[in-house]
Each structure stands twice: as C-alpha cells, then as structure tokens.
Design a protein around this motif. Structure first.
Motif, PDB file in Angstrom:
ATOM      1  N   HIS A   6       7.563  13.553   9.388  1.00 29.56           N
ATOM      2  CA  HIS A   6       6.753  12.906   8.188  1.00 29.56           C
ATOM      3  C   HIS A   6       5.366  13.845   8.852  1.00 29.56           C
ATOM      4  O   HIS A   6       4.673  13.677   9.529  1.00 29.56           O
ATOM      5  N   GLU A  70       7.723   9.580   1.265  1.00 24.29           N
ATOM      6  CA  GLU A  70       7.021   8.628   1.863  1.00 24.29           C
ATOM      7  C   GLU A  70       6.644   8.175   1.118  1.00 24.29           C
ATOM      8  O   GLU A  70       6.049   7.822  -0.104  1.00 24.29           O
ATOM      9  N   SER A  93       7.985   2.461   3.713  1.00 27.78           N
ATOM     10  CA  SER A  93       6.965   2.466   4.788  1.00 27.78           C
ATOM     11  C   SER A  93       6.570   1.195   3.949  1.00 27.78           C
ATOM     12  O   SER A  93       5.978   0.944   2.233  1.00 27.78           O
ATOM     13  N   HIS A  95       2.651  -0.608   3.302  1.00 30.23           N
ATOM     14  CA  HIS A  95       1.107  -0.200   3.540  1.00 30.23           C
ATOM     15  C   HIS A  95       0.341  -1.363   2.900  1.00 30.23           C
ATOM     16  O   HIS A  95      -0.423  -1.398   2.593  1.00 30.23           O
ATOM     17  N   HIS A 141       6.650   3.526   9.894  1.00 31.00           N
ATOM     18  CA  HIS A 141       5.972   2.745  11.202  1.00 31.00           C
ATOM     19  C   HIS A 141       6.253   1.591  11.425  1.00 31.00           C
ATOM     20  O   HIS A 141       4.688   0.805  10.564  1.00 31.00           O
ATOM     21  N   ASP A 210       3.254  12.163  11.124  1.00 32.27           N
ATOM     22  CA  ASP A 210       2.188  12.304  10.259  1.00 32.27           C
ATOM     23  C   ASP A 210       1.259  12.631   9.619  1.00 32.27           C
ATOM     24  O   ASP A 210       0.002  12.166   9.908  1.00 32.27           O
TER      25      ASP A 210
HETATM   26 FE    FE Z   1       2.427   5.604   5.948  1.00 34.66          FE
END
Ligand code: FE
Length: 249
Positions: A6, A70, A93, A95, A141, A210
C-alpha cells in the motif's frame, strides 16, 4: 521476504507516473529490507498510470514491483474502468458513509452528527459489501472509522463480525495498515481484537504502510509484525497477477 503493498507513489499530487518519480520509494523499501513493493495509487489517478513503469523499476532493482490500486468502494458503483489492466491486486477501501468522506481533512466535526455504534455498523457493512463484489483481493484499513478515536459502546469486533465472516468465506486478505499509528487514534488498522478474530477465521493478512511520501515506506512494520506473531500468524499473503501466495511473517 517482505512486501509493502500500500504505497502511494503519486501521493496526493497525481501524475506524472514515471520511473523517476517512483524510484525514491523503491530505494527506501530496499534500505528498510523489503523485498517487494506494491504501488496502490488512489483510483483518482487511474487515467495517468503507465503500466510500463513497474517492469522498468523492477529492472533497476532487485525488488519485485507490483501493480495495485486503492479503489473507493461506494454501493452501486461499477468497476468497468478497472477491467483489462494488468493488476497484481486491488485494494477495496471504504472512505465514505452516506456520501460523507469522513477521513478527509476538516471532516472531523461530522462525527458529532452520528450515533457512533450506528456509524461503525454502517461502515463495516460497507466493507462487507466491498468484499462481496469479489473484485478486491484486499480490504483496506478495515476499521479506518476509528481514526479520530471515536469508539462504539459495543466492541468494534462484534460490529465487524459480518464483514470478517464474509472475508473468510471469500478468501479475501485483511490489510494491517500501520498509518493509524500516525493519526489521532494512534493505533494500527485494524485493532488487535479484530486481528485476533481474523486469525480464528483463518483470514490472510498483509502489512502495509499507506505511504504517501518515500520516507513512510515500511514504517512501523516491526510493530505490526510482532502483534501478528503474538496472535499466532506465521505467514503473510503475497500477490502476483491477481493470484495470492504466501511469505513467512
Ligand atoms: Fe485509504
């Protein structure tokens, strides 16, 4: 063997996507003893990606260089623009909850509008929906919603259970993302109790940084490694052309 899958080589600045631009990330990865680096840019930069950069970087170094992305999961969206590209893996992911991009700078106040248990339940529900698409090798995450330290009354691991069950059933990898250590919550994503449950369910894991700048590649990897080892994990997942392999933890 150690991979960081990542890495945002374009940070939040976007293209140009070039060997010169990504090279400093590869150098930090090598200096920190990683053997593999996977770039997973934000999908906003998809159009600007040059897939010839990855093999050219690999030629310049002894590291394996993987091509990931991502992807922002939102219910009902389609993923057509991701098709036909030579991905090694895709990270799904969450968000956004109900259109609210809760992790964007300046959005912290928005947490005051929610019952935190309900927010967590919706958040993990979206993560489960992302897993159910079957598009992603990895869920990113998993408990990002904790980033400012808002905690539900019910244990988060209980609220995450449906998402974890689905990931286990579909063989989807859980990302252990050290960037949370550098946010107000000061914790790896996801929390230890969620990792313990993931281990019980046989969910594979990866350790990621990340990174948005080269110096962040591989950060706090040993902290994450020790937590996983204490829990019982002995392997990490690896990716090549959409297929999962393993490496020793
Ligand atoms: Fe993210």
């Amino acid at each position: 063997m150690a991979a960081d899958y990542h890495v945002h080589g374009l940070g939040h600045d976007g293209p140009a996507h070039t060997v010169e631009r990504l090279w400093p990330y590869v150098e930090v990865a090598r200096a920190r003893g990683l053997t593999e680096i996977g770039f997973a840019e934000h999908e906003w930069y998809l159009e600007g990606l040059d897939f010839s950069v990855f093999p050219r970087l690999e030629e310049k170094t002894k590291l394996k260089v993987r091509a990931g992305l991502e992807v922002d999961f939102r219910p009902g969206r389609d993923f057509k623009e991701l098709e036909g590209k030579p991905w090694d893996y895709l990270i799904g992911s969450v968000h956004e909850v109900h259109g609210w991009a809760f992790d964007k700078p300046g959005e912290e106040e928005g947490f005051g509008n929610w019952d935190i248990d309900e927010l967590y339940r919706l958040y993990f529900g979206l993560a489960a929906q992302a897993a159910a698409t079957g598009i992603f090798q990895v869920i990113g995450h998993l408990d990002l919603i904790k980033l400012y330290g808002h905690r539900p009354r019910r244990p988060a691991v209980e609220l995450a259970e449906p998402a974890l069950q689905l990931m286990a059933r579909l063989g989807i990898v859980l990302e252990v993302n050290t960037s949370g250590l550098y946010r107000p919550v000061r914790e790896i994503y996801p929390s230890r109790d969620i990792l313990e449950r993931a281990f019980q369910l046989n969910i594979p894991v990866i350790i990621t940084s990340d990174a948005h700048v080269p110096e962040e590649v591989g950060r706090a990897r040993e902290t994450a490694r020790q937590i996983l080892y204490q829990i019982g994990y002995r392997q990490l997942a690896t990716f090549h052309k959409g297929h999962m392999g393993t490496e020793p933890l």
